[in-house]
Scaffold this active site. Sequence first.
Site, PDB file in Angstrom:
ATOM      1  N   GLU A 179      -1.979   0.107  -0.439  1.00  0.00           N
ATOM      2  CA  GLU A 179      -1.224  -0.749   0.600  1.00  0.00           C
ATOM      3  C   GLU A 179      -0.199  -1.930   0.101  1.00  0.00           C
ATOM      4  O   GLU A 179      -0.182  -2.921   0.149  1.00  0.00           O
ATOM      5  CB  GLU A 179      -2.524  -1.776   1.321  1.00  0.00           C
ATOM      6  CG  GLU A 179      -3.530  -0.791   2.185  1.00  0.00           C
ATOM      7  CD  GLU A 179      -4.561  -1.621   2.779  1.00  0.00           C
ATOM      8  OE1 GLU A 179      -4.571  -2.955   2.637  1.00  0.00           O
ATOM      9  OE2 GLU A 179      -4.909  -0.990   3.676  1.00  0.00           O
ATOM     10  N   GLU A 298      -8.192   5.344   4.555  1.00  0.00           N
ATOM     11  CA  GLU A 298      -8.994   4.300   5.155  1.00  0.00           C
ATOM     12  C   GLU A 298      -9.283   4.145   6.665  1.00  0.00           C
ATOM     13  O   GLU A 298      -8.046   3.996   7.428  1.00  0.00           O
ATOM     14  CB  GLU A 298      -8.401   2.994   4.572  1.00  0.00           C
ATOM     15  CG  GLU A 298      -8.834   2.792   3.160  1.00  0.00           C
ATOM     16  CD  GLU A 298      -8.411   1.244   2.505  1.00  0.00           C
ATOM     17  OE1 GLU A 298      -8.674   0.406   3.216  1.00  0.00           O
ATOM     18  OE2 GLU A 298      -7.787   1.038   1.261  1.00  0.00           O
TER      19      GLU A 298
HETATM   20  O1  AHR Z   1     -11.638  -1.244   2.762  1.00  0.00           O
HETATM   21  C1  AHR Z   1     -11.280  -2.813   2.678  1.00  0.00           C
HETATM   22  C2  AHR Z   1      -9.954  -3.125   2.230  1.00  0.00           C
HETATM   23  O2  AHR Z   1      -9.427  -2.692   3.388  1.00  0.00           O
HETATM   24  C3  AHR Z   1      -9.375  -2.203   1.069  1.00  0.00           C
HETATM   25  O3  AHR Z   1      -9.400  -2.642  -0.284  1.00  0.00           O
HETATM   26  C4  AHR Z   1      -7.840  -2.294   1.423  1.00  0.00           C
HETATM   27  O4  AHR Z   1      -7.147  -1.276   0.962  1.00  0.00           O
HETATM   28  C5  AHR Z   1      -7.909  -2.653   2.951  1.00  0.00           C
HETATM   29  O5  AHR Z   1      -6.969  -3.711   3.614  1.00  0.00           O
END
Ligand code: AHR
Length: 505
Positions: A179, A298
């Site tokens: 990210e 994610e």
């Molecule tokens: O999964 C939780 C968090 O969400 C992760 O660390 C991050 O990549 C995202 O913002």
Amino acid sequence: MKKTKNENKVQVCIDRDFTISKVDERIFGSFIEHLGRAVYEGIYQPGNKFADKNGYRKDVMKLIQEINVPIVRYPGGNFVSSFNWEDSVGPKKDRPRRIELAWGVVETNQFGLDEFMDWCKKCGTQPMYAVNLGTRGIDDAKNVVEYCNSKGGTKYADMRIKNGVKDPYGIKLWCLGNEMDGPWQTGHLTAEEYGRKADLAGQIMKLVDPTIETVACGSSNLTMPTFGNWERTVLECAYDNIDYLSLHQYYGNAEHDTPNFLANSVAMDQFISQVVSICDYVKAVKRKKKDINLSFDEWNVWYHSNEQDKKLEKWVEHPHQLEDIYNFEDALLVGSMLITMLRHADRVKIACLAQLVNVIAPIMTSDTGAWRQTIFYPYMQTSVYGRGEVLNTVVKVPTYESKHGDAPYVDCVVVADEENEAVTLFAVNKNLEDDFELTCDLRQFADYKVVEHSVLTHKDLEAVNTEENPDNVKPVDATKNSKVTKGILTSTLPARSWNVIRLAK
Ligand code: AHR
């Protein structure tokens, strides 16, 4: 097609030869970050009655094996962006305690890279390792690939051998940071800065081991103001040295608006199509042959723990953080998200449910046990039964208006596993009051019969599973709801339900 009264029907149209793609099993991946109790008290808890001699929780491992998780992303997440991988290897007594900037805690490094690789082997899963492109850069990315994948006779490979691991790990899949567009990310970058860094890191890492695949960061989510331009710029800079572009997305229902919450699968579908378009645009203007595919590394529901996490004390070790307790409606959306990704199996090759244990996770632990959250079931059932060829599944069903546009009442996809002579239909009925009658012409699978119709439903959308009541929300056998007559499958999808209809010869 808008719904009028008594039109609770869904017609599913498939053709054995009209396939979208073979499912890449990595689409059923997950994620373990050094965050909250995911590692410590999650997968690793020396001294606990369920721990093996290495400290790995055997009860948790069993649940992970039940899901058959093919890959696990590690060690972050936001955590990775200020992490020094060298802190996490070598004798445990010499490993430093560190201030962990992403989550405001203390990291002890008692579980690290070598333990993770050993744990993956024991679990029967593969690693997806992320390098720090926040506070660090291409040199460290190069070194960690050498530590993991080189034979020996050079500094970092010899360091691994000295730490007791003779053979290289051969880690295949590498994330180039996490990210990196997010202002919350330690060392976040502009698209140009990140594109250049990812390009060089990918190039150097592939020089160390040409067999690896790399995943570049896409936008942190669809609402980022730079979404679109970020993807285009990163691809323009790094096309030759990356294989996948990442997508991240979490949904919530703080407004208690279930129809709109369940319509998020429409938003996810649009998000995937948009990122595919950007990848293909850059492919065209660069006159490239190679496709860049997607890594949805994610995805989940995440909002239940937001308020309580605001009250957390800082600089403590592995607090209860991001511990969402998932309810029944969350399982419906997770089912719809899985269906959505399967429907894009031609381009979504990797996906990671974030995360796996305790932290926004399907599996929860306490000192006395481990149990399945509601979202465990759609995740486990698609992973176990959703391998094969995704058929182009046309779903004729009424829709309802949502803030993402018209949303179908039923999400559905069919996967055919010709090798094992199995066909599986996954469906979510999002209508909160009405059952839907499903029909599907299966004459091309003439000798297939229904072997199981599993249904997850509950009268209370907010029902949860707890350590005391772990089976409050779990699938029941509804095989009597489905039958094949003269090659036509007919089935009842109960109101508000997740369905897995399995057919076999
Ligand atoms: O999964 C939780 C968090 O969400 C992760 O660390 C991050 O990549 C995202 O913002």
